[in-house]
Every structure is written in structure tokens, then in C-alpha cells.
Design an enzyme around this catalytic site. Structure first.
Site, PDB file in Angstrom:
ATOM      1  N   PHE A  43       0.847  -1.193   0.000  1.00 40.46           N
ATOM      2  CA  PHE A  43       0.000   0.000   0.000  1.00 40.46           C
ATOM      3  C   PHE A  43       0.889   1.252   0.000  1.00 40.46           C
ATOM      4  CE2 PHE A  43      -4.531   1.051   1.331  1.00 40.46           C
ATOM      5  CZ  PHE A  43      -4.452   2.377   0.974  1.00 40.46           C
TER       6      PHE A  43
ATOM      7  N   TRP B  99       2.765   1.662  -3.284  1.00 43.28           N
ATOM      8  CA  TRP B  99       1.886   2.108  -4.368  1.00 43.28           C
ATOM      9  C   TRP B  99       2.040   3.623  -4.575  1.00 43.28           C
ATOM     10  CZ3 TRP B  99      -2.046   5.705  -4.329  1.00 43.28           C
ATOM     11  CH2 TRP B  99      -2.871   5.743  -5.450  1.00 43.28           C
ATOM     12  N   HIS B 100       2.315   4.352  -3.481  1.00 41.70           N
ATOM     13  CA  HIS B 100       2.445   5.811  -3.575  1.00 41.70           C
ATOM     14  C   HIS B 100       3.775   6.219  -4.217  1.00 41.70           C
ATOM     15  CE1 HIS B 100      -0.619   5.306  -0.435  1.00 41.70           C
ATOM     16  NE2 HIS B 100      -1.098   6.445  -0.875  1.00 41.70           N
ATOM     17  N   GLY B 101       4.764   5.354  -4.157  1.00 43.83           N
ATOM     18  CA  GLY B 101       6.068   5.677  -4.736  1.00 43.83           C
ATOM     19  C   GLY B 101       7.136   4.793  -4.140  1.00 43.83           C
TER      20      GLY B 101
ATOM     21  N   PHE C 117       0.608  10.230  -7.711  1.00 39.80           N
ATOM     22  CA  PHE C 117       0.732   8.786  -7.452  1.00 39.80           C
ATOM     23  C   PHE C 117       0.219   7.973  -8.641  1.00 39.80           C
ATOM     24  CE2 PHE C 117      -0.041  10.358  -2.944  1.00 39.80           C
ATOM     25  CZ  PHE C 117       1.306  10.506  -2.705  1.00 39.80           C
TER      26      PHE C 117
END
Lengths: 473, 411
Positions: free
Chosen positions: A317, A320-322, A473
């Protein structure tokens, strides 16, 4: 074109007027698809080409999996989608972080991440997973392309699922006043949350007074109170930013009779970390639960593996943002919070700890709110060293007497945090009073004052350039 | 009957809301609001042009015209004069209890400099006339000063040969950068220069945090680079056109004023509630103080590399008690800024005590209220003249001398 721009509002109005007389679902789909491509194309022709290529590729992969749903074919599809993400999202940043002198990789500078790639790639993946699970999905190419590119959601979600979208694409809903009214209301509320509340939290009334300046002050000097207020303020800023965006896109879709999944449900009223993740960024949270955690957790039956799966899912999780250490830490932190919560629940049952329910609720809420807020330090700081320094300030009692930020920061941030809770408590109170129609009627009578204020403030702040945090994102 | 009920049910909220908005918009349009003055003591007059021409006494028409030129915004350099950029906070832009003939320091400096070398002429040594440009901003911060300097220095032809900077202790409390200045930093040449300055400033620990986010992205909402619409794209042009069209609608044209009124309302409410007055002590936080000093150091480095002559003066503070400036803050400011200037061989003038109490106001100002509250930042026209004369006496002969020396060596 961003969803807070005037051109977007004009664009929505034009599409609405064009869609209104259409009686055939096919014609509506074509109109929506063209509109979606025009909208996404406004961010760059190359982005549109990548989205189109991904749509066609995944549609083809879908046909393959539907024809014979084997694990090999599914993994092939997952691999291709991850490759796309790695190439455009993770590789350029990873190279620049890990290679001290990346001159030989200078071509990576040329790679620009298509906006929303993480969102529509996850939508494509969920389609492949659903087909592998032999769900009855038979979209046409136009329907699938529309699912991938649907303009309200293409930039930053909510992450949709085809089983929910397909029936809506295949019908021509009547124009209903309630949809228009609710859609418009949500767009207005969303604009207010993003353009006024998130902006004031981020920057205050004048430069250097907001949360942004507080985090950018990496020279240090924060006291414990500074860090608490900065992290809580940033959590709320992010909420207003992303929930505001979600209101706008859900409202937009509603104008066209399309109902999207909610993304937020008063997350800061959660009483446990588990509850928080059923209220914050729901579309992605449920995606991770359904397609990562569940399959992973069922590999083994042991409890330790269940907890490991939880931490791994939350780390994903975060990633997923970076591809940064900070996002990984943020994910791991939340994974550990979830595990700790489950352990505490077990201990509570074993030791038969009983507190009055109201005391227990307030205590649970306070601890959850504090821990979730503190977690935003990982999300917002510039590097791990800054995050550790800030968290160190929280643990140092001596630092609590030290205030390193502008006085307006403390006052404004506290007022907005307080306002958020008071507003929702009143709202919840009104729901409880529903049996008596009078409070609702009075609220309805005075609501124009509320909307006039919201509209005026939104207009006042509408000249500011609004960039959404989640567009990256 | 049923349709009327439905109409009321559906139409009441949106229509009443819109009516209320239009009512407030009408009120806003009719209410005179000047954002520059509204936040200040009502006896302060910001100089925008026209004031000196109508009020001046004792100056010739040519001198008056020169003084007026100082207030012209975005004046391009013609390359024929030596450009002096005068940067400071509102103290350098406003006059307390203005009387006929009063002008601000930069205007007086222009007049006095023109008496040495008149407009369009050179002196016997070949030194050109010095043209004063006012680059001041209310509450200017150190990052804003740096950006203003680099933006002027990177223009072609460049708009700064000499920098006169009023360094103000009060402004060391903040590091913010307002949008209009941030846009200057977005210019490619300015951005490149700022980036190279940052790259060379490794030993200055705080500058990276103060300026990196500005250089990384257009947004201050996040530390990450944001997906942004490509600049100059078709959609951006459409949006710009729409915004400009909307600015012709009364309600939308008042957007900035409305925002400022909200901010002023908040500040008024906050001050009343917390008992904050202009005499309330305003300590300068250590972190922003250090960062401001380092950013000024960066500005000095830039000036040195671009061969820009620099004069810094410590802006006067009002010599009465109670005073919002902490004595310890004043002491370290008085110590640190000259020490920094010395390292870069820059002239630093300590004018903290230059203006005597008698020149801060012509009227008693003990009354409480926005129109009468004691002002610690702005002084009278006589003080502006005094400051300009002191500047002339201290550095007037040397201004533009670097250029002269260069020319001699080039010959």
C-alpha cells in the site's frame, strides 16, 4: 485540465448537454469515451497514447484469461502491468535515489509519469483478477476503454471495479433532479474542501504560515507540540485535498447518473486502525484487501503468517504511492499498527479488561487518531532523517516547551481541526434527531447561508492554482 | 399546488444561496477596500505614484519626475544607466502621517544620486546616472529578497548593478514566498541560477529545505514532484483565457479582496481574543532566523558572482518601550548580519537606532484600535529623508564605483 479548473466545469457542462438527448447506451459510451480521451489528452498526448496502449493490451489479456483462466496467464498479465508501472513510475525515481552520479541514466529524465497511472493500472489488474476468478465479465472494447479512461476517475480514482461500472455504462438513466442536486452539492463541497480548507492548512493566510512551511523547515528545531500539530494538520490537509477531489469526481459522475464508490467516510472518527482503513481511501484499501491481503493470507493457516501478510499488504500500500523508503516505512508502520491492534484485542479478551463503553470509545479514538496522525510524518517528510528527527521530538519531553513555527500556524491549524470535529459531531447529532422532523427542517431553512458562505469562500480562493497531492501517485 | 411544492423543495436552497452570494457580492463591490492599507494603521500612506508630484516642495520638475519613476512597476532597463535595485519591506514603501513634500527613502535617494550624476548624463570619470528601482514588498522575507535579486540579475539587459537592501529583523520571523515572487522563480534562467546556487551551498544546512521545494515543484502542498499540466499547453491557455474572462464579472474580480478581507477578519478576531497588539513581543524563532541569514548569504554569493555591488543596512527600529523586538534578538541581529557582510566584503550599515522617536509619528499614538495603534515599522517623511541622506553620506560616493573601476581596467 484539473478538476478544480474553470475549463473542467465548462467541459462537464458541455458533455452533460451533449449526453442529455442521447437515448442509446452505445452512443453515450462513445461520447463518454471521446470526452475522457479529450480530458486525459489535455495532460499530454503521450499520456493518452500510453493509456490507450494499456487499455488495448489489458483487453487482449482479458480475452486470453477468459478463454482459459490459468495462473500463468494471470501472472503474465500482472507482469506486463507491473512492467508499465515500473518503467514509468518506479524506475526513474529509483535510479536517481540509488545511483550517486546518474549521468549515464540521463535519458530517464525524459520519462514523465502519466498522471493517474497507478489508479488505472490497478483498475486493469482488478479486471484480470476478476476474470481469473471466473466472474461473468464481457465488456466490449469501447466499454473496457471507457472503464480505464472514464474522465471523472482517470486522474486519481476512486479505483473502480468493472462489475460495478459495466451495468451503469450499459444503461441510459433518466435525468433525475436528485442526482443533479446531489452532484452539484458534492462538487461545491469538494471544491471548498480542496481550494479553501486544504489550501489554508497548507499555506495559511500568508506564505510560511502553513503546514507546508513547517515540514519544509528541515533545519529542525521542532518541539513535540510542533510535530503533533504538523502531522495532524497534514493528515487533515491530505484528507481535504483527496476527499475534496473525491467529492468532485463522485459529484461529476452523479450528474451523468453514474454512481462511484465512496472514497472516504469520516476517517478521523475511527476508533481502531482497522476501522481507519475502512474509512480512508476506501477504493484502494479494499483493492489491497481483496487482491493482495486475502490471497496472501490464505496461503498458510498459521496466525504469524496472517500478521506477516497484513504487514506485507500494507507495505505494498505504501509502495503504491512511490518507491521511497518513507512510503515503505509508512506502510510498514500501519501494518504494525494493525497487528498491534489485533494483539491488543486478544489480550483484552484474555485478561477480561472492561471499561465503561464511553470511556473506552474516547480512549480508542484518541489513541487511533494520535497514531494515525503521527504516521503522516513518514508520508510528508523529505527524507528518513527528517522523519526520525521529528518523531524524536515527540518522544523528548524537553522539546514540548519549544515552539518553532509561526503563531498563526498553531491557531489556524487548531481551529480547522476543531472545526472538522465539531461539524461532523453536529452532522451526526442531526442524524440521531431524524425522528423529530423539526431540526432537519430548520437545518434545511438555514442551509442556504451555509452554501452561500461555502460558495463565496470557494470563489475567493478560486484564483489559486490547485495541485492535488494524489495526482503524483 | 403539488408542482409549486416541488419547485419550492428543489429550488429553495440553490436559489436562496445564489441570492445571498449576489447580495454579498454587491456589498463587496460598493465597499471601498484597499488591501495594502486595510491591514495597517490608517495613518500610513503607501506610495504608488502621484503623491510626490502633487505634494512635493523644494524639488524641480526633473527631480520630481525622477522620484515618480522610482515607483513605476516593472520598468525595463534601457542599458544606458546603472541600475540600483532597492529592496526592503513596507518601511521603504510607506510614510506615516504624510505631509506635502514627503517622499520615501528610495525616492530621496534617487533625487540625491541624480544631483551627483543627472539623468542621461555621466560624471567626469565616466560614471553613468544611477536609476533607482523599487523592488520592495510588504513583509518581504529573505527567500523573496533572494529571488527578486536573482530575477533582476538574470534579466536581459540585467536590471540590477547595485543592490541596496534594507534587512529587517521582524521579517526574519518568516520564510514564506508569495505567489507573485514564486512565479519569478519559475522562469527558466532564474530557476537554473537558483539551483546552481543551492548546489554550491552545501555548507549552508538550511537553505536546501527553504528553497528546494520551490525548485522541485510549483506546489507547496507536498514534498514530492507533482503531476502538472505541461506549461504553455493548450488547456492552460484555455484556462487562462477563462479566468481572465471571469475577472470581468464583478464578483470574481473581487476575489483577491474577498480573500484578504477573510484574512483580515481572522487576524482582527485573533488579536482581540488573544489581546495581541503591536507592542506584543514577537520573538524571532531560531530556525527561521538561521535560515534567513543563510539565504542572505546566498544572495551575497550571487551578487559577488554576478558582479553586483551590494549595500546592506539594518532597518531602523522604533526606540521606545514596550517594544515588540526582544533585546536579545536585536543584539544577535546587530552582531550576525555585519559579520556576514564582512565575510563577503559588503558594506553593512547599522541604522537600527538612526531614526529618533520624534520622527516616527507626528501625532500621539497610544490609542488602541486599528487607526491609532502604535506603529513600530513605519516612520514619517522626515525620517525617510534622513535615512536617504545618511545612505548618501555613507555610500553615495562609492555607488557605481565598481563599474567605473571595471571600465578603467577594461580600457
Amino acid at each position: 485540465m484539473t478538476v478544480t479548473s474553470l475549463s473542467y466545469l465548462l467541459f462537464v457542462l458541455i458533455i452533460w448537454l451533449l449526453a442529455r438527448p442521447l437515448k442509446s447506451a452505445k452512443a453515450r459510451q462513445i461520447l463518454f469515451l471521446v470526452a475522457s480521451y479529450v480530458f486525459y489528452g489535455s495532460w499530454g498526448g503521450i499520456f493518452l497514447a500510453i493509456l490507450l496502449a494499456s487499455s488495448i493490451l489489458n483487453y487482449g489479456l482479458g480475452i486470453l484469461i477468459r478463454y482459459r483462466p490459468t495462473l500463468g496467464r494471470l501472472w503474465f498479465g500482472i507482469g506486463l502491468n507491473l512492467l508499465l508501472l515500473v518503467l514509468f513510475k518506479y524506475l526513474p525515481s529509483a535510479i536517481f535515489v540509488s545511483v550517486p552520479n546518474p549521468t549515464s541514466f540521463s535519458f530517464l529524465h525524459e520519462i514523465v509519469m502519466p498522471v493517474g497511472i497507478s489508479f488505472w493500472t490497478f483498475q486493469a489488474l482488478s479486471y484480470l483478477f476478476d476474470l481469473y476468478r471466473e466472474e461473468d465479465l464481457d465488456p466490449t472494447l469501447i466499454e473496457f476503454c471507457l472503464y480505464m479512461a472514464f474522465w471523472p476517475t482517470v486522474l486519481a480514482g476512486p479505483v473502480c471495479r468493472l462489475p460495478e461500472m459495466l451495468p451503469q455504462f450499459r444503461q441510459v438513466p433518466p435525468v433525475r433532479w436528485d442526482d443533479i442536486s446531489e452532484g452539484t452539492r458534492r462538487i461545491l463541497i469538494g471544491l471548498f474542501m480542496k481550494m479553501v480548507l486544504a489550501e489554508v492548512l497548507a499555506n495559511g493566510f500568508s506564505p510560511g504560515e502553513g503546514v507546508a512551511a513547517g515540514f519544509d523547515q528541515t533545519s529542525g528545531g521542532w518541539g513535540g507540540l510542533d510535530v503533533w500539530l504538523l502531522s495532524t494538520g497534514y493528515g487533515l490537509q491530505l484528507f481535504f485535498d483527496f476527499a475534496g477531489y473525491s467529492h468532485i469526481v463522485i459529484g461529476t459522475a452523479l450528474l451523468f447518473g453514474v454512481s462511484l464508490q465512496e472514497n472516504f467516510d469520516r476517517p478521523y472518527f475511527s476508533q481502531t486502525p482497522s476501522e481507519f482503513w475502512t474509512r480512508w481511501h476506501l477504493s484502494l484499501s479494499f483493492w489491497i484487501r481483496d487482491y493482495v491481503f486475502m490471497p496472501l493470507a490464505t496461503v498458510q493457516r498459521e496466525i504469524w503468517w496472517r500478521y506477516t501478510s497484513l504487514v506485507l499488504a500494507m507495505m505494498l500500500f505504501g509502495l503504491w504511492h512511490g518507491a521511497t523508503a518513507l512510503f515503505l516505512l509508512w506502510g510498514a508502520y500501519h501494518g504494525l499498527l494493525l497487528v498491534a491492534h489485533r494483539k491488543l484485542q486478544q489480550l483484552q479478551r484474555r485478561w477480561k479488561i472492561r471499561l465503561p463503553e464511553s470511556v473506552f470509545s474516547v480512549l480508542s479514538w484518541g489513541v487511533t487518531f494520535g497514531l494515525v496522525s503521527l504516521g503522516w510524518v513518514f508520508f510528508r517528510t523529505h527524507d528518513v532523517a527528517q522523519a526520525l528527527t521529528m518523531l524524536g521530538s515527540v518522544l523528548s519531553p524537553r522539546g514540548y516547551g519549544q515552539l518553532a513555527l509561526r503563531p498563526n500556524f498553531y491557531i489556524l491549524t487548531s481551529l480547522i481541526i476543531l472545526g472538522y470535529f465539531v461539524y461532523h459531531l453536529i452532522e451526526m447529532g442531526l442524524v440521531h434527531l431524524k425522528k423529530n422532523p423539526w431540526p432537519e427542517r430548520i437545518f434545511w431553512l438555514v442551509s442556504p447561508v451555509q452554501y452561500a458562505v461555502v460558495l463565496l469562500l470557494t470563489i475567493a480562493w478560486s484564483k489559486q492554482e490547485a495541485v492535488f497531492v494524489y495526482f503524483q501517485f | 399546488m403539488r408542482s409549486l411544492k416541488t419547485l419550492i423543495r428543489h429550488g429553495y436552497v440553490p436559489l436562496t444561496s445564489l441570492c445571498l452570494v449576489l447580495l454579498i457580492a454587491h456589498w463587496l463591490r460598493t465597499a471601498a477596500f484597499d488591501p495594502l492599507v486595510a491591514a495597517q494603521n490608517e495613518r500610513i500612506r503607501f506610495q504608488r505614484g502621484g503623491e510626490s508630484a502633487t505634494n512635493a516642495a523644494g524639488l524641480g520638475p526633473a527631480e520630481l519626475a525622477l522620484a515618480e519613476r522610482v515607483l513605476e512597476k516593472h520598468r525595463a532597463s534601457d542599458g544606458k544607466h546603472t541600475e540600483l535595485l532597492y529592496v526592503g519591506n513596507s518601511q521603504t514603501m510607506a510614510i506615516m502621517d504624510q505631509k506635502p513634500g514627503d517622499m520615501i527613502t528610495p525616492q530621496w535617494l534617487q533625487v540625491l544620486l541624480a544631483r551627483q550624476v543627472p539623468f542621461g548624463q555621466r560624471d567626469k570619470n565616466g560614471a553613468k546616472h544611477i536609476d533607482v528601482n523599487l523592488g520592495s514588498l510588504p513583509n518581504i522575507t529573505a527567500p523573496e529578497l533572494l529571488i527578486q535579486l536573482v530575477a533582476a540579475g538574470e534579466k536581459s539587459p540585467r536590471q540590477v548593478d547595485i543592490l541596496v537592501a534594507a534587512v529587517v529583523l521582524e521579517e526574519f520571523r518568516g520564510l514564506g514566498i508569495r505567489d507573485e515572487v514564486e512565479k519569478l522563480a519559475d522562469l527558466p534562467t532564474v530557476k537554473t541560477r537558483l539551483r546552481s546556487l543551492l548546489d554550491q551551498g552545501h555548507e549552508l544546512p538550511t537553505i536546501h529545505s527553504s528553497l528546494q521545494s520551490l525548485l522541485n515543484s510549483n506546489s507547496s502542498t507536498s514534498n514530492q514532484s507533482t503531476g502538472d499540466v505541461p506549461t504553455g499547453s493548450h488547456s492552460q491557455r484555455v484556462e487562462k483565457h477563462l479566468q481572465e474572462s471571469l475577472d470581468r464579472v464583478p464578483l470574481f474580480s473581487e476575489r483577491d479582496n474577498l480573500r484578504m478581507q477573510v484574512a483580515l477578519g481572522y487576524h482582527g478576531w485573533r488579536n482581540r481574543l488573544l489581546g495581541i497588539t503591536t507592542t506584543s513581543v514577537r520573538p524571532v524563532p531560531e530556525s527561521s532566523y538561521r535560515a534567513s541569514l543563510e539565504i542572505i548569504e546566498l544572495a551575497l554569493r550571487y551578487a559577488q558572482s554576478a558582479n553586483i555591488q551590494v549595500v546592506i543596512y539594518l532597518a531602523p527600529i522604533r526606540p521606545i518601550q514596550p517594544n515588540p523586538n526582544l533585546p536579545s534578538d536585536v543584539a544577535r541581529f546587530r552582531r550576525d548580519v555585519p559579520a556576514l557582510c564582512q565575510r563577503y566584503e559588503v558594506k553593512c550599515l547599522d541604522y537600527l537606532d538612526l531614526v529618533p522617536e520624534a520622527l516616527w509619528t507626528n501625532y500621539p499614538d497610544e490609542a488602541v484600535g486599528s487607526e491609532g495603534e502604535r506603529d513600530f515599522a513605519h516612520f514619517t517623511g522626515a525620517a525617510h529623508k534622513l535615512l536617504a541622506e545618511k545612505l548618501m553620506a555613507d555610500v553615495g560616493q562609492q555607488l557605481g564605483i565598481v563599474e567605473q573601476e571595471e571600465k578603467v581596467s577594461r580600457r
